[in-house]
Design an enzyme around this catalytic site. Sequence first.
Site, short mmCIF file in Angstrom:
data_model
loop_
_atom_site.label_atom_id
_atom_site.label_comp_id
_atom_site.label_asym_id
_atom_site.label_seq_id
_atom_site.Cartn_x
_atom_site.Cartn_y
_atom_site.Cartn_z
N SER A 32 -26.15 6.67 -32.34
CA SER A 32 -26.04 5.27 -32.39
C SER A 32 -25.50 4.95 -31.54
CB SER A 32 -25.41 5.05 -33.76
OG SER A 32 -25.08 3.66 -33.90
N TYR A 43 -17.88 5.76 -38.87
CA TYR A 43 -19.52 5.98 -38.38
C TYR A 43 -19.38 6.06 -37.05
CZ TYR A 43 -24.34 4.99 -37.85
OH TYR A 43 -25.79 4.98 -37.72
#
Length: 137
Positions: A32, A43
């Site tokens: 990501s 995350y």
Amino acid sequence: NVVGAMLCCREAEKRMSTKSGGGGGCIVQVSSGSAYIGSPLLYAASKGALNSLTIGLVKPFGEEGIRINTVSPGMTATDMVAETSKTFDYGQIPLGRIGEPDEIANAVCWLCSDEASFVAGANIRVAGGRPPGTTLG
């Protein structure tokens, strides 16, 4: 985001390794842009670890006939960003729009293709130019 990828890589190596009778192959991990942006923190940290996993596996997997790469999408039209995308400042993305899932998939497919046969350890940022930019390695 890390343990699952590690377990999958371990099992893929067992099956794909040319030293163990496999045919070699290609692994593409999906990271990501958050790993570069740093948010949301946990995350982002897990995706940063995934990026490091790819780098660490390039040499041992290469010796086994396996290429490993990563794609790091930017904001993409999925359920994950459905609420955020309603108020997001698209001025942060030089191409001025959110990405489509097939645009991410196209990068993955290219990395798996014969056209990318000399690409290993790359992390392709597919994000419409959103900073920090492209990382091709």
